[in-house]
Write a protein that holds these residues in place. Structure first.
Motif, PDB file in Angstrom:
ATOM      1  N   TYR A   1       0.836  -1.207   0.000  1.00 24.37           N
ATOM      2  CA  TYR A   1       0.000   0.000   0.000  1.00 24.37           C
ATOM      3  C   TYR A   1       0.867   1.252   0.000  1.00 24.37           C
ATOM      4  N   ARG A   2       2.058   1.177   0.615  1.00 22.06           N
ATOM      5  CA  ARG A   2       2.959   2.325   0.605  1.00 22.06           C
ATOM      6  C   ARG A   2       3.479   2.613  -0.799  1.00 22.06           C
ATOM      7  N   ASP A   3       3.731   1.544  -1.577  1.00 24.04           N
ATOM      8  CA  ASP A   3       4.181   1.730  -2.958  1.00 24.04           C
ATOM      9  C   ASP A   3       3.093   2.415  -3.792  1.00 24.04           C
ATOM     10  N   ILE A   4       1.864   1.963  -3.605  1.00 24.65           N
ATOM     11  CA  ILE A   4       0.756   2.568  -4.354  1.00 24.65           C
ATOM     12  C   ILE A   4       0.586   4.031  -3.947  1.00 24.65           C
ATOM     13  N   ALA A   5       0.625   4.291  -2.629  1.00 18.33           N
ATOM     14  CA  ALA A   5       0.485   5.668  -2.156  1.00 18.33           C
ATOM     15  C   ALA A   5       1.609   6.542  -2.692  1.00 18.33           C
ATOM     16  N   ALA A   6       2.830   5.998  -2.732  1.00 17.87           N
ATOM     17  CA  ALA A   6       3.970   6.774  -3.226  1.00 17.87           C
ATOM     18  C   ALA A   6       3.792   7.134  -4.702  1.00 17.87           C
ATOM     19  N   ASP A   7       3.294   6.190  -5.489  1.00 17.55           N
ATOM     20  CA  ASP A   7       3.097   6.451  -6.918  1.00 17.55           C
ATOM     21  C   ASP A   7       2.007   7.501  -7.128  1.00 17.55           C
ATOM     22  N   LEU A   8       0.895   7.360  -6.412  1.00 16.00           N
ATOM     23  CA  LEU A   8      -0.183   8.341  -6.552  1.00 16.00           C
ATOM     24  C   LEU A   8       0.262   9.709  -6.034  1.00 16.00           C
ATOM     25  N   ARG A   9       1.019   9.725  -4.944  1.00 15.77           N
ATOM     26  CA  ARG A   9       1.531  10.981  -4.390  1.00 15.77           C
ATOM     27  C   ARG A   9       2.427  11.689  -5.405  1.00 15.77           C
ATOM     28  N   GLN A  10       3.258  10.908  -6.092  1.00 17.25           N
ATOM     29  CA  GLN A  10       4.133  11.494  -7.105  1.00 17.25           C
ATOM     30  C   GLN A  10       3.323  12.062  -8.262  1.00 17.25           C
ATOM     31  N   GLN A  11       2.292  11.348  -8.678  1.00 20.55           N
ATOM     32  CA  GLN A  11       1.469  11.835  -9.775  1.00 20.55           C
ATOM     33  C   GLN A  11       0.744  13.134  -9.397  1.00 20.55           C
TER      34      GLN A  11
END
Length: 265
Positions: free
Chosen positions: A5-15
């Protein structure tokens, strides 16, 4: 390896940070995110919850997960100076136009544990507490909470313990009481607000917005602490700014230019 979930959050945060999703945009539905990242429902839900806690997105009924619109941050310049006008001393030109939106709340209480050492007081010592809300006089919008703590043996029986302390406020009264010239030092930190602080500052209830905290210590001519001011404001709306001077040790070398030492202080 399964995506976290941290990886997904990091990707969305970057976008979001790169502007691929801007304020008001709707993120893909949870089922779409599951397919996109090859993750389970709970993993995706945890990622979105993390972004909600960070204040980046908000869940809107019947619309989905929306990128949250955040206020444009204003800079408060702490110039390492104290100013004065007809109303008394002040420390921040940006906040100076703000006024008390309601009379201060006065009470006798115990010094907070994290402030006792700064005041030179033992844990459990009695203090006079003056709570105030400052804000825009035209709109009535609260901008900061300011709490003053004064040693009880100093304030009791004086005008410091009255709601209206008179022209110049508590600092003029302290100097009139023989503590002049007053001196000040301050530190800046951050923490999450209590529910009462969030309500007083109209912070959004559905996201985590931290407080910018400025703790200013007032000392008398003999070095005793006569007051401590704990100011809190939205860290989402304000930031601290200051100029940086070149120290003598950071002088320019011949390779840097004309060989001038570059001192400007």
């Amino acid at each position: 390896m399964a995506v976290s979930y941290r990886d997904i959050a990091a990707d969305l945060r970057q976008q979001i940070g790169e502007g691929r999703y801007v304020s008001g945009d709707k993120l893909p539905m949870l089922t779409e995110l599951q397919a996109q990242y090859g993750a389970g429902y709970q993993t995706v839900r945890s990622a979105i919850s993390l972004l909600e806690q960070e204040g980046l997105v908000v869940a809107v009924r019947r619309r989905g997960t929306i990128v949250r619109e955040r206020p444009k941050k204003r800079r408060i310049t702490r110039s390492r100076q104290v100013f004065r006008d007809e109303t008394g001393y002040y420390f921040d030109p940006t906040a100076h136009p703000w006024v008390a939106l309601e009379p201060p709340i006065l009470r006798w209480g115990v010094v907070p544990v994290d402030l006792a050492a700064l005041m030179g007081l033992a844990t459990g010592s009695e203090v006079l507490v003056r709570d105030g809300v400052m804000g825009d006089p035209d709109t009535g919008v609260p901008k900061q909470l300011a709490t003053s703590y004064l040693p009880a043996d100093l304030a009791r029986g004086t005008r410091l313990a009255q709601a209206d302390t008179g022209p110049g406020g508590i600092y003029d009264r302290l100097e009139e009481m023989g503590h002049r010239p007053l001196r000040w030092s301050e530190g800046v930190s951050a923490r999450m607000p209590s529910p009462e602080e969030a309500e007083a500052l109209d912070l959004p209830a559905d996201v985590g917005v931290p407080l910018l905290r400025i703790v200013r210590v007032t000392t008398s001519s003999n070095g005793d602490v006569v007051e401590l001011n704990d100011t809190r404001m939205s860290a989402e709306e304000f930031e601290i700014g200051y100029s940086i001077r070149r120290h003598a040790s950071a002088r320019l070398t011949d390779d840097d230019g004309d060989g001038d030492n570059g001192d400007d202080h």
